[in-house]
Design a protein around this motif. Structure first.
Motif, PDB file in Angstrom:
ATOM      1  N   GLU A  51       0.808  -1.214   0.000  1.00  0.00           N
ATOM      2  CA  GLU A  51       0.000   0.000   0.000  1.00  0.00           C
ATOM      3  C   GLU A  51       0.843   1.267   0.000  1.00  0.00           C
ATOM      4  OE1 GLU A  51      -3.600   2.092   2.601  1.00  0.00           O
ATOM      5  OE2 GLU A  51      -3.003   0.016   2.994  1.00  0.00           O
ATOM      6  N   LEU A  52       1.863   1.308   0.851  1.00  0.00           N
ATOM      7  CA  LEU A  52       2.696   2.512   0.922  1.00  0.00           C
ATOM      8  C   LEU A  52       3.425   2.748  -0.395  1.00  0.00           C
ATOM      9  CD1 LEU A  52       4.194   2.253   4.530  1.00  0.00           C
ATOM     10  CD2 LEU A  52       2.321   3.707   3.718  1.00  0.00           C
ATOM     11  N   ASN A  53       3.872   1.679  -1.023  1.00  0.00           N
ATOM     12  CA  ASN A  53       4.529   1.812  -2.326  1.00  0.00           C
ATOM     13  C   ASN A  53       3.554   2.381  -3.347  1.00  0.00           C
ATOM     14  OD1 ASN A  53       7.002   0.902  -4.070  1.00  0.00           O
ATOM     15  ND2 ASN A  53       5.220   0.206  -5.199  1.00  0.00           N
ATOM     16  N   GLY A  54       2.321   1.870  -3.336  1.00  0.00           N
ATOM     17  CA  GLY A  54       1.323   2.374  -4.263  1.00  0.00           C
ATOM     18  C   GLY A  54       1.027   3.849  -4.047  1.00  0.00           C
ATOM     19  N   LYS A  55       0.925   4.254  -2.796  1.00  0.00           N
ATOM     20  CA  LYS A  55       0.640   5.656  -2.505  1.00  0.00           C
ATOM     21  C   LYS A  55       1.795   6.560  -2.936  1.00  0.00           C
ATOM     22  CE  LYS A  55      -2.619   4.890   1.270  1.00  0.00           C
ATOM     23  NZ  LYS A  55      -2.891   5.029   2.722  1.00  0.00           N
ATOM     24  N   GLU A  56       3.012   6.071  -2.794  1.00  0.00           N
ATOM     25  CA  GLU A  56       4.165   6.856  -3.232  1.00  0.00           C
ATOM     26  C   GLU A  56       4.156   7.026  -4.751  1.00  0.00           C
ATOM     27  OE1 GLU A  56       9.054   6.575  -3.308  1.00  0.00           O
ATOM     28  OE2 GLU A  56       7.919   5.291  -1.953  1.00  0.00           O
ATOM     29  N   LEU A  57       3.857   5.930  -5.467  1.00  0.00           N
ATOM     30  CA  LEU A  57       3.816   6.012  -6.929  1.00  0.00           C
ATOM     31  C   LEU A  57       2.681   6.910  -7.400  1.00  0.00           C
ATOM     32  CD1 LEU A  57       4.464   2.263  -7.874  1.00  0.00           C
ATOM     33  CD2 LEU A  57       6.059   4.166  -8.134  1.00  0.00           C
ATOM     34  N   ALA A  58       1.507   6.762  -6.789  1.00  0.00           N
ATOM     35  CA  ALA A  58       0.346   7.543  -7.217  1.00  0.00           C
ATOM     36  C   ALA A  58       0.522   9.029  -6.939  1.00  0.00           C
ATOM     37  CB  ALA A  58      -0.909   7.021  -6.525  1.00  0.00           C
ATOM     38  N   GLY A  59       1.314   9.353  -5.930  1.00  0.00           N
ATOM     39  CA  GLY A  59       1.489  10.746  -5.554  1.00  0.00           C
ATOM     40  C   GLY A  59       2.593  11.468  -6.289  1.00  0.00           C
ATOM     41  N   ALA A  68      -0.485   5.684 -17.167  1.00  0.00           N
ATOM     42  CA  ALA A  68      -0.151   6.538 -16.025  1.00  0.00           C
ATOM     43  C   ALA A  68      -1.310   6.618 -15.038  1.00  0.00           C
ATOM     44  CB  ALA A  68       0.218   7.945 -16.501  1.00  0.00           C
ATOM     45  N   GLY A  69      -1.010   6.261 -13.781  1.00  0.00           N
ATOM     46  CA  GLY A  69      -1.964   6.399 -12.693  1.00  0.00           C
ATOM     47  C   GLY A  69      -2.879   5.221 -12.476  1.00  0.00           C
ATOM     48  N   VAL A  70      -2.769   4.171 -13.286  1.00  0.00           N
ATOM     49  CA  VAL A  70      -3.697   3.042 -13.190  1.00  0.00           C
ATOM     50  C   VAL A  70      -3.214   2.053 -12.129  1.00  0.00           C
ATOM     51  CG1 VAL A  70      -4.732   1.116 -14.435  1.00  0.00           C
ATOM     52  CG2 VAL A  70      -4.329   3.291 -15.610  1.00  0.00           C
ATOM     53  N   PRO A  71      -4.067   1.691 -11.164  1.00  0.00           N
ATOM     54  CA  PRO A  71      -3.679   0.697 -10.144  1.00  0.00           C
ATOM     55  C   PRO A  71      -3.378  -0.655 -10.794  1.00  0.00           C
ATOM     56  CG  PRO A  71      -5.636   1.911  -9.461  1.00  0.00           C
ATOM     57  CD  PRO A  71      -5.402   2.252 -10.902  1.00  0.00           C
ATOM     58  N   PHE A  72      -2.361  -1.333 -10.264  1.00  0.00           N
ATOM     59  CA  PHE A  72      -1.883  -2.560 -10.909  1.00  0.00           C
ATOM     60  C   PHE A  72      -1.317  -3.503  -9.859  1.00  0.00           C
ATOM     61  CE2 PHE A  72       1.211  -4.910 -13.668  1.00  0.00           C
ATOM     62  CZ  PHE A  72       0.329  -5.331 -14.658  1.00  0.00           C
ATOM     63  N   LEU A  73      -1.481  -4.795 -10.101  1.00  0.00           N
ATOM     64  CA  LEU A  73      -0.929  -5.842  -9.247  1.00  0.00           C
ATOM     65  C   LEU A  73      -0.014  -6.724 -10.075  1.00  0.00           C
ATOM     66  CD1 LEU A  73      -4.279  -6.787  -7.472  1.00  0.00           C
ATOM     67  CD2 LEU A  73      -2.339  -5.641  -6.372  1.00  0.00           C
ATOM     68  N   ILE A  74       1.081  -7.176  -9.484  1.00  0.00           N
ATOM     69  CA  ILE A  74       1.994  -8.072 -10.176  1.00  0.00           C
ATOM     70  C   ILE A  74       1.931  -9.459  -9.551  1.00  0.00           C
ATOM     71  CG2 ILE A  74       3.529  -6.224 -10.933  1.00  0.00           C
ATOM     72  CD1 ILE A  74       5.408  -6.858  -8.655  1.00  0.00           C
ATOM     73  N   GLY A 112       3.892   3.996 -16.084  1.00  0.00           N
ATOM     74  CA  GLY A 112       3.064   4.775 -15.181  1.00  0.00           C
ATOM     75  C   GLY A 112       2.108   3.983 -14.317  1.00  0.00           C
ATOM     76  N   LEU A 113       2.177   2.661 -14.364  1.00  0.00           N
ATOM     77  CA  LEU A 113       1.286   1.847 -13.541  1.00  0.00           C
ATOM     78  C   LEU A 113       1.620   2.000 -12.062  1.00  0.00           C
ATOM     79  CD1 LEU A 113       1.226  -1.251 -15.850  1.00  0.00           C
ATOM     80  CD2 LEU A 113      -0.807   0.009 -15.146  1.00  0.00           C
ATOM     81  N   VAL A 114       0.588   1.988 -11.239  1.00  0.00           N
ATOM     82  CA  VAL A 114       0.743   2.147  -9.785  1.00  0.00           C
ATOM     83  C   VAL A 114       0.655   0.762  -9.156  1.00  0.00           C
ATOM     84  CG1 VAL A 114      -0.260   3.149  -7.708  1.00  0.00           C
ATOM     85  CG2 VAL A 114      -0.204   4.479  -9.840  1.00  0.00           C
ATOM     86  N   ILE A 115       1.812   0.175  -8.880  1.00  0.00           N
ATOM     87  CA  ILE A 115       1.875  -1.182  -8.326  1.00  0.00           C
ATOM     88  C   ILE A 115       1.692  -1.111  -6.818  1.00  0.00           C
ATOM     89  CG2 ILE A 115       3.329  -3.212  -8.014  1.00  0.00           C
ATOM     90  CD1 ILE A 115       4.679  -2.484 -10.696  1.00  0.00           C
ATOM     91  N   PHE A 116       0.652  -1.802  -6.322  1.00  0.00           N
ATOM     92  CA  PHE A 116       0.381  -1.730  -4.888  1.00  0.00           C
ATOM     93  C   PHE A 116       0.232  -3.108  -4.248  1.00  0.00           C
ATOM     94  CE2 PHE A 116      -3.778  -1.917  -6.827  1.00  0.00           C
ATOM     95  CZ  PHE A 116      -4.577  -2.634  -5.937  1.00  0.00           C
ATOM     96  N   GLY A 117       0.659  -4.163  -4.945  1.00  0.00           N
ATOM     97  CA  GLY A 117       0.594  -5.475  -4.325  1.00  0.00           C
ATOM     98  C   GLY A 117       0.998  -6.584  -5.268  1.00  0.00           C
ATOM     99  N   LYS A 118       1.115  -7.790  -4.683  1.00  0.00           N
ATOM    100  CA  LYS A 118       1.431  -9.001  -5.444  1.00  0.00           C
ATOM    101  C   LYS A 118       0.306 -10.010  -5.270  1.00  0.00           C
ATOM    102  CE  LYS A 118       6.416  -8.823  -5.821  1.00  0.00           C
ATOM    103  NZ  LYS A 118       7.579  -9.705  -5.990  1.00  0.00           N
ATOM    104  N   THR A 119       0.094 -10.819  -6.304  1.00  0.00           N
ATOM    105  CA  THR A 119      -1.031 -11.750  -6.295  1.00  0.00           C
ATOM    106  C   THR A 119      -0.583 -13.191  -6.046  1.00  0.00           C
ATOM    107  OG1 THR A 119      -0.895 -12.038  -8.701  1.00  0.00           O
ATOM    108  CG2 THR A 119      -2.343 -10.290  -7.865  1.00  0.00           C
TER     109      THR A 119
END
Length: 492
Positions: A51-59, A68-74, A112-119
């Protein structure tokens, strides 16, 4: 932005909103995180929340790129993100942090993808279901008593449940197409060498493995293929790319095609009536679209192909487990019993036996090439039966107790002749016997969500093309998507 509005856009659509200034990436991430908190306790699709990584990327003020700006999971397998562990679906590797980004993760960040987690993924991606000792069972949003498939099951569940519009995936024996068929998504496996897995990996599983995504729209996958197929100078070999971007395929109807279809399992095992109906339904749709469709299949020994695939697969499992033990300081018994069995069998494979099995892959490639000399594409079921119930192929508790002592004695060759091992192979392949051919031959293939059972379960169909046919496959997928849209079909 509210969730219903968020769900109404694919990844490119969300990126367009960001580019126009209609929504900020932090707002998109907020919706994705809220949706994750709402549904993930039930479907268990996320193995690591960043989550913190995602917030840093999105900000970031300088965020840019086609997504750019799209939430994404790897996917938590081979998709390394520096500073975070890549568990591969197993406990011992949860404490081993990646020191650098994998090539495709870096490409996603650059886009520009916003990576906020792993699946979630089955341990080392070795199953067509996503159930592990470490993370438990991942569930299908269309019916949470059933699996979303594997090995990209967590990504499929997350996309189908609306957490993200698209997620990272990979395919070494069907691991993009199988989850897509389970969850009503679109999944394309690119041909051998088109997408690099560098820098950590070169020609994984003799080139059978490739990375990609699971998505809800054909155009998202097409645009992603443009990103991921950029040549890598360090890759084992180079392959040709089309003259035009893959994304343009979506707006260009295919020529009239000749398509052969079969719903008979190459293993000779039973195919469920719903899987047969899925193919027959797709054949009728294709005829309505003006294509020529008729029963036909490449000629090869399917049982021998399964044996040759598993010979290479188990030898690779032995190498992967050995490496995991070395980097984590663990013992083989710290891993799932299925992994231990596959590795034990793999250690018993002699080098000449391994090379002979791999050499026979050429025969299957030639058989499929001969087929494509007569037909543009090969249509099959994506699955041999509707999505399996959770635990349907779980390893018996007694085997979990009795097998480890035997395996420590080095009896892999003996185990390979037991009913347990045969049952393990059957569990892995009889429900999904149609996908391995494209991996063995290195041909591109896709799963398209054209069919739902009367019980409301997705049951996608597969198309296999000749070398270099990714553009053609995307053209056909877009034509089917227009004729029979699936984007607005959501699990309850």
């Amino acid at each position: 932005m509210k969730y219903d509005e968020y769900r109404g856009f694919d990844a490119l659509g969300l990126a367009e909103l960001v580019e126009r200034g209609d929504v900020h990436p932090t707002e998109l991430l907020r919706v994705a995180l809220e949706r994750c908190a709402e549904v993930d306790p039930e479907i268990n699709a996320i193995s690591l929340l960043m989550e913190l990584n995602g917030k840093e990327l999105a900000g970031r003020a300088d965020i840019r790129g086609p997504f750019a700006g799209v939430p994404f999971l790897i996917k938590d397998l081979a998709q390394d993100y520096a500073g975070y562990p890549t568990s591969g679906g197993t406990g011992p590797l949860r404490g081993v942090r990646a020191t650098r980004n994998s090539l495709n993760v870096q490409r996603w960040l650059d886009a520009g993808l916003v990576i906020f987690g792993k699946t979630t993924t089955p341990e080392f991606g070795a199953k067509a279901i996503t159930e592990t000792r470490t993370f438990g069972a991942t569930r299908n949003p269309w019916d949470t008593t059933r699996t979303p498939g594997g090995s990209s099951g967590g990504s499929a569940a997350a996309v189908a449940a609306g957490i993200v519009p698209m997620a990272g995936a990979s395919d070494g024996g069907g691991s993009i197409r199988i989850p897509a068929a389970h969850t009503g998504l679109f999944g394309l496996k690119a041909g051998r060498g088109l997408i690099s897995s560098g820098p950590e990996f070169g020609d994984s599983l003799f080139g059978a493995v490739t990375e990609g995504v699971l998505s809800r729209s054909v155009r998202d996958t097409a645009a992603m293929l443009d990103l991921l197929s950029v040549p890598d100078p360090g890759a084992p070999y180079a392959v040709s790319r089309p003259d035009q971007p893959f994304r343009t395929a979506v707006g260009t109807p295919p020529r009239r095609l000749r398509i052969g279809f079969s719903h008979e399992s190459p293993l000779g095992t039973k195919v469920h009536g719903e899987a047969v109906r899925a193919v027959e339904d797709a054949a009728r749709l294709l005829e309505e679209l003006g294509h020529t469709v008729e029963p036909a299949a490449p000629v090869f020994d399917g049982k021998q192909m399964a044996f040759d695939f598993m010979t290479v697969w188990t030898a690779n499992a032995a190498a992967v487990l050995s490496r995991a033990c070395a980097v984590s300081g663990s013992q083989p018994t710290d891993f799932d019993i299925d992994t231990q069995v596959l590795a034990a069998v793999g250690r018993a494979v002699a080098a000449p036996e391994l090379m002979a099995a791999h050499a026979r892959w050429n025969g299957y490639t030639r058989a499929l090439s001969d087929f494509h000399g007569r037909y543009d594409l090969f249509l099959t079921p994506g699955l041999a039966e509707p999505p399996l119930r959770i635990g349907q192929h779980r390893t018996p508790a007694l085997a979990d107790t009795l097998l480890p002592p035997l395996l420590r004695l080095g009896v892999g060759k003996v185990v390979s002749r037991t009913d347990f091992y045969r049952d393990l192979v059957t569990a892995n392949l009889s429900a999904v016997p149609f996908t391995q051919l494209a991996n063995i031959t290195g041909r591109p293939a896709m799963s398209v969500p054209t069919y739902w059972t009367p019980a409301g379960l997705p049951l996608g169909v597969q198309f296999v093309g000749p070398s270099g046919s990714e553009y053609l496959l995307l053209q056909l997928a877009a034509e089917i998507e227009t004729a029979r849209p699936w984007f607005d079909r959501h699990p309850a």
